[in-house]
Scaffold this motif. Structure first.
Motif, PDB file in Angstrom:
ATOM      1  N   ALA A  47       4.284 -24.268   7.054  1.00  0.00           N
ATOM      2  CA  ALA A  47       2.859 -24.141   7.261  1.00  0.00           C
ATOM      3  C   ALA A  47       2.203 -25.508   7.581  1.00  0.00           C
ATOM      4  CB  ALA A  47       2.247 -24.048   5.775  1.00  0.00           C
ATOM      5  N   ASP A  48       3.197 -26.472   8.050  1.00  0.00           N
ATOM      6  CA  ASP A  48       2.814 -27.750   8.376  1.00  0.00           C
ATOM      7  C   ASP A  48       2.066 -27.605  10.115  1.00  0.00           C
ATOM      8  OD1 ASP A  48       5.181 -27.246  10.024  1.00  0.00           O
ATOM      9  OD2 ASP A  48       6.002 -29.211   9.179  1.00  0.00           O
ATOM     10  N   SER A  49       1.697 -28.670  10.636  1.00  0.00           N
ATOM     11  CA  SER A  49       1.087 -28.524  12.082  1.00  0.00           C
ATOM     12  C   SER A  49       2.176 -28.340  13.185  1.00  0.00           C
ATOM     13  CB  SER A  49       0.487 -29.955  12.370  1.00  0.00           C
ATOM     14  OG  SER A  49       1.460 -31.028  12.061  1.00  0.00           O
ATOM     15  N   ALA A  50       3.687 -28.700  12.815  1.00  0.00           N
ATOM     16  CA  ALA A  50       4.537 -28.352  13.988  1.00  0.00           C
ATOM     17  C   ALA A  50       4.714 -26.924  13.885  1.00  0.00           C
ATOM     18  CB  ALA A  50       5.851 -29.112  13.520  1.00  0.00           C
ATOM     19  N   ALA A  51       4.608 -26.280  12.676  1.00  0.00           N
ATOM     20  CA  ALA A  51       4.938 -24.770  12.595  1.00  0.00           C
ATOM     21  C   ALA A  51       3.905 -23.943  13.418  1.00  0.00           C
ATOM     22  CB  ALA A  51       5.017 -24.202  11.244  1.00  0.00           C
ATOM     23  N   ARG A  52       2.592 -24.381  13.089  1.00  0.00           N
ATOM     24  CA  ARG A  52       1.301 -23.890  13.746  1.00  0.00           C
ATOM     25  C   ARG A  52       1.524 -24.107  15.287  1.00  0.00           C
ATOM     26  NH1 ARG A  52      -1.249 -26.285   9.215  1.00  0.00           N
ATOM     27  NH2 ARG A  52      -1.854 -27.803  10.446  1.00  0.00           N
ATOM     28  N   LEU A  53       1.659 -25.059  15.678  1.00  0.00           N
ATOM     29  CA  LEU A  53       1.925 -25.636  17.269  1.00  0.00           C
ATOM     30  C   LEU A  53       3.100 -24.627  17.840  1.00  0.00           C
ATOM     31  CD1 LEU A  53       1.055 -27.221  19.489  1.00  0.00           C
ATOM     32  CD2 LEU A  53       2.748 -28.726  18.842  1.00  0.00           C
ATOM     33  N   LEU A  54       4.290 -24.514  17.315  1.00  0.00           N
ATOM     34  CA  LEU A  54       5.320 -23.444  17.791  1.00  0.00           C
ATOM     35  C   LEU A  54       4.725 -22.123  17.592  1.00  0.00           C
ATOM     36  CD1 LEU A  54       8.185 -25.154  15.839  1.00  0.00           C
ATOM     37  CD2 LEU A  54       7.951 -24.945  18.354  1.00  0.00           C
ATOM     38  N   ARG A  55       4.233 -21.516  16.580  1.00  0.00           N
ATOM     39  CA  ARG A  55       3.604 -20.281  16.918  1.00  0.00           C
ATOM     40  C   ARG A  55       2.457 -19.977  17.687  1.00  0.00           C
ATOM     41  NH1 ARG A  55       4.453 -21.063  11.231  1.00  0.00           N
ATOM     42  NH2 ARG A  55       2.274 -21.543  10.535  1.00  0.00           N
ATOM     43  N   ARG A  56       1.589 -20.939  17.827  1.00  0.00           N
ATOM     44  CA  ARG A  56       0.541 -20.802  18.996  1.00  0.00           C
ATOM     45  C   ARG A  56       1.253 -20.725  20.488  1.00  0.00           C
ATOM     46  NH1 ARG A  56      -2.833 -25.615  18.270  1.00  0.00           N
ATOM     47  NH2 ARG A  56      -2.671 -25.443  15.872  1.00  0.00           N
ATOM     48  N   ALA A  57       2.446 -21.387  20.646  1.00  0.00           N
ATOM     49  CA  ALA A  57       2.874 -21.403  21.769  1.00  0.00           C
ATOM     50  C   ALA A  57       3.928 -20.046  21.947  1.00  0.00           C
ATOM     51  CB  ALA A  57       3.982 -22.582  21.940  1.00  0.00           C
ATOM     52  N   GLY A  58       3.938 -19.127  20.960  1.00  0.00           N
ATOM     53  CA  GLY A  58       4.901 -18.043  20.965  1.00  0.00           C
ATOM     54  C   GLY A  58       5.822 -18.054  20.477  1.00  0.00           C
ATOM     55  N   ALA A  59       6.138 -19.128  19.797  1.00  0.00           N
ATOM     56  CA  ALA A  59       7.725 -19.337  19.155  1.00  0.00           C
ATOM     57  C   ALA A  59       7.851 -18.833  17.642  1.00  0.00           C
ATOM     58  CB  ALA A  59       7.980 -20.840  19.198  1.00  0.00           C
ATOM     59  N   SER A  60       7.493 -17.933  17.565  1.00  0.00           N
ATOM     60  CA  SER A  60       7.488 -17.143  16.329  1.00  0.00           C
ATOM     61  C   SER A  60       9.138 -16.920  15.820  1.00  0.00           C
ATOM     62  CB  SER A  60       6.617 -15.753  16.256  1.00  0.00           C
ATOM     63  OG  SER A  60       7.218 -14.815  16.962  1.00  0.00           O
ATOM     64  N   ALA A  61       9.270 -16.679  14.440  1.00  0.00           N
ATOM     65  CA  ALA A  61      10.733 -16.097  14.188  1.00  0.00           C
ATOM     66  C   ALA A  61      10.914 -14.910  14.720  1.00  0.00           C
ATOM     67  CB  ALA A  61      10.544 -16.001  12.604  1.00  0.00           C
ATOM     68  N   GLU A  62      10.181 -13.830  14.722  1.00  0.00           N
ATOM     69  CA  GLU A  62      10.385 -12.713  15.551  1.00  0.00           C
ATOM     70  C   GLU A  62      10.922 -12.946  16.980  1.00  0.00           C
ATOM     71  OE1 GLU A  62       7.456 -13.164  13.933  1.00  0.00           O
ATOM     72  OE2 GLU A  62       8.172 -12.301  11.982  1.00  0.00           O
ATOM     73  N   ALA A  63       9.995 -13.642  17.799  1.00  0.00           N
ATOM     74  CA  ALA A  63      10.511 -13.791  18.970  1.00  0.00           C
ATOM     75  C   ALA A  63      11.624 -14.663  19.325  1.00  0.00           C
ATOM     76  CB  ALA A  63       9.264 -14.793  19.500  1.00  0.00           C
ATOM     77  N   LEU A  64      12.036 -15.734  18.429  1.00  0.00           N
ATOM     78  CA  LEU A  64      13.152 -16.451  18.549  1.00  0.00           C
ATOM     79  C   LEU A  64      14.492 -15.870  18.168  1.00  0.00           C
ATOM     80  CD1 LEU A  64      11.921 -19.857  17.311  1.00  0.00           C
ATOM     81  CD2 LEU A  64      12.274 -19.475  19.676  1.00  0.00           C
ATOM     82  N   SER A  65      14.230 -14.866  17.293  1.00  0.00           N
ATOM     83  CA  SER A  65      15.360 -13.988  16.894  1.00  0.00           C
ATOM     84  C   SER A  65      16.138 -12.880  17.844  1.00  0.00           C
ATOM     85  CB  SER A  65      15.038 -13.288  15.422  1.00  0.00           C
ATOM     86  OG  SER A  65      14.945 -14.162  14.353  1.00  0.00           O
ATOM     87  N   ASP A  66      15.216 -12.748  18.773  1.00  0.00           N
ATOM     88  CA  ASP A  66      15.472 -11.621  19.655  1.00  0.00           C
ATOM     89  C   ASP A  66      16.608 -12.160  20.620  1.00  0.00           C
ATOM     90  OD1 ASP A  66      13.836  -9.766  18.769  1.00  0.00           O
ATOM     91  OD2 ASP A  66      12.268 -10.256  20.228  1.00  0.00           O
TER      92      ASP A  66
END
Length: 66
Positions: A47-66
């Motif tokens: 829930a930190d700023s690094a996680a939010r930045l990654l998710r905004r860039a499209g690096a979600s857990a779902e996208a990275l697990s593919d």
């Protein structure tokens, strides 16, 4: 499969939690070592700023697990 055993040096609780989560992911995939892919995937779940930045860039857990 059980999590990879991780040795942590004194650091912040956030880093310890991240490394332990990455170890659990690595163990779940049958990997013997924690790699950058496990750390990156563990970072997206925070829930930190690094996680939010990654998710905004499209690096979600779902996208990275593919």
């Amino acid at each position: 499969m059980e999590a990879v055993k991780v040795r942590t040096e004194p650091t912040t609780w956030q880093v310890n939690r991240l490394v332990l989560q990455a170890g659990a992911l690595a163990g779940g995939w049958g990997h013997a070592f924690v790699g950058t892919e496990h750390l990156l995937l563990a970072m997206t779940g925070g829930a930190d700023s690094a996680a939010r930045l990654l998710r905004r860039a499209g690096a979600s857990a779902e996208a990275l697990s593919d």
